[in-house]
Design a protein around this motif. Sequence first.
Motif, PDB file in Angstrom:
ATOM      1  N   MET A   1      35.323  56.201  30.965  1.00  0.00           N
ATOM      2  CA  MET A   1      35.636  54.789  30.817  1.00  0.00           C
ATOM      3  C   MET A   1      37.151  54.590  30.965  1.00  0.00           C
ATOM      4  N   ASN A   2      37.537  53.590  31.722  1.00  0.00           N
ATOM      5  CA  ASN A   2      38.954  53.301  31.920  1.00  0.00           C
ATOM      6  C   ASN A   2      39.527  52.557  30.726  1.00  0.00           C
ATOM      7  N   LYS A   3      40.647  53.021  30.249  1.00  0.00           N
ATOM      8  CA  LYS A   3      41.342  52.338  29.160  1.00  0.00           C
ATOM      9  C   LYS A   3      42.201  51.230  29.735  1.00  0.00           C
ATOM     10  N   THR A   4      42.351  50.172  28.959  1.00  0.00           N
ATOM     11  CA  THR A   4      43.242  49.065  29.315  1.00  0.00           C
ATOM     12  C   THR A   4      44.148  48.812  28.133  1.00  0.00           C
ATOM     13  N   TYR A   5      45.446  48.798  28.395  1.00  0.00           N
ATOM     14  CA  TYR A   5      46.432  48.474  27.375  1.00  0.00           C
ATOM     15  C   TYR A   5      46.957  47.081  27.667  1.00  0.00           C
ATOM     16  N   ARG A   6      47.167  46.285  26.608  1.00  0.00           N
ATOM     17  CA  ARG A   6      47.523  44.881  26.778  1.00  0.00           C
ATOM     18  C   ARG A   6      48.794  44.528  26.024  1.00  0.00           C
ATOM     19  N   LYS A   7      49.507  43.562  26.605  1.00  0.00           N
ATOM     20  CA  LYS A   7      50.721  43.029  25.981  1.00  0.00           C
ATOM     21  C   LYS A   7      50.835  41.561  26.354  1.00  0.00           C
ATOM     22  N   LYS A   8      51.438  40.777  25.462  1.00  0.00           N
ATOM     23  CA  LYS A   8      51.754  39.373  25.766  1.00  0.00           C
ATOM     24  C   LYS A   8      53.237  39.284  26.067  1.00  0.00           C
ATOM     25  N   LEU A   9      53.565  38.549  27.126  1.00  0.00           N
ATOM     26  CA  LEU A   9      54.953  38.276  27.489  1.00  0.00           C
ATOM     27  C   LEU A   9      55.113  36.783  27.667  1.00  0.00           C
ATOM     28  N   TRP A  93      57.845  48.509  27.127  1.00  0.00           N
ATOM     29  CA  TRP A  93      56.437  48.722  26.778  1.00  0.00           C
ATOM     30  C   TRP A  93      55.786  49.708  27.733  1.00  0.00           C
ATOM     31  N   ILE A  94      56.039  49.563  29.035  1.00  0.00           N
ATOM     32  CA  ILE A  94      55.468  50.502  30.011  1.00  0.00           C
ATOM     33  C   ILE A  94      55.923  51.925  29.698  1.00  0.00           C
ATOM     34  N   GLU A  95      57.209  52.100  29.452  1.00  0.00           N
ATOM     35  CA  GLU A  95      57.741  53.446  29.181  1.00  0.00           C
ATOM     36  C   GLU A  95      57.107  54.058  27.933  1.00  0.00           C
ATOM     37  N   LYS A  96      56.799  53.232  26.930  1.00  0.00           N
ATOM     38  CA  LYS A  96      56.194  53.734  25.691  1.00  0.00           C
ATOM     39  C   LYS A  96      54.684  53.963  25.831  1.00  0.00           C
ATOM     40  N   THR A  97      54.055  53.317  26.799  1.00  0.00           N
ATOM     41  CA  THR A  97      52.596  53.294  26.882  1.00  0.00           C
ATOM     42  C   THR A  97      52.022  54.114  28.028  1.00  0.00           C
ATOM     43  N   LYS A  98      52.746  54.279  29.114  1.00  0.00           N
ATOM     44  CA  LYS A  98      52.188  54.855  30.351  1.00  0.00           C
ATOM     45  C   LYS A  98      51.587  56.237  30.170  1.00  0.00           C
ATOM     46  N   HIS A  99      52.149  57.054  29.283  1.00  0.00           N
ATOM     47  CA  HIS A  99      51.624  58.412  29.079  1.00  0.00           C
ATOM     48  C   HIS A  99      50.209  58.426  28.539  1.00  0.00           C
ATOM     49  N   LYS A 100      49.774  57.341  27.901  1.00  0.00           N
ATOM     50  CA  LYS A 100      48.425  57.278  27.333  1.00  0.00           C
ATOM     51  C   LYS A 100      47.343  57.241  28.410  1.00  0.00           C
ATOM     52  N   LEU A 101      47.734  56.951  29.650  1.00  0.00           N
ATOM     53  CA  LEU A 101      46.759  56.866  30.736  1.00  0.00           C
ATOM     54  C   LEU A 101      46.661  58.154  31.548  1.00  0.00           C
ATOM     55  N   ASN A 102      47.339  59.202  31.151  1.00  0.00           N
ATOM     56  CA  ASN A 102      47.292  60.461  31.918  1.00  0.00           C
ATOM     57  C   ASN A 102      45.956  61.151  31.757  1.00  0.00           C
TER      58      ASN A 102
END
Length: 102
Positions: A1-9, A93-102
């Motif tokens: 299952m693909n994970k999705t991370y979300r943020k509001k800007l 946010w991308i820099e803190k979160t991107k590793h979670k999708l490896n």
Amino acid sequence: MNKTYRKKLTNDIGVVFNVTLTKEKNAKYITFYDSRFIKGFTKLGQQVSKYYMNTLLGKDGFGGSIVNRGLDLYGGVNDWYIDSKASNKLINWIEKTKHKLN
């Protein structure tokens, strides 16, 4: 299952975008949704634009990062942009979160 991370800007005129970070095959994507337009669209809003994550980070050879710069999300709608303050929050946010999708 693909994970999705979300943020509001929120841009400097108060438009709130729901932003997702996802991985499809071998690429990571950032997708922007205008949260004002839910009816007839997704629960996140109307999709405005989608970018390769590495493009926004300036790591794909097509230009620099969006750090300290705004980003026009769609040239046909004046409200659809993020200003430099929002783009800096996005990059952090991308820099803190991107590793979670490896």
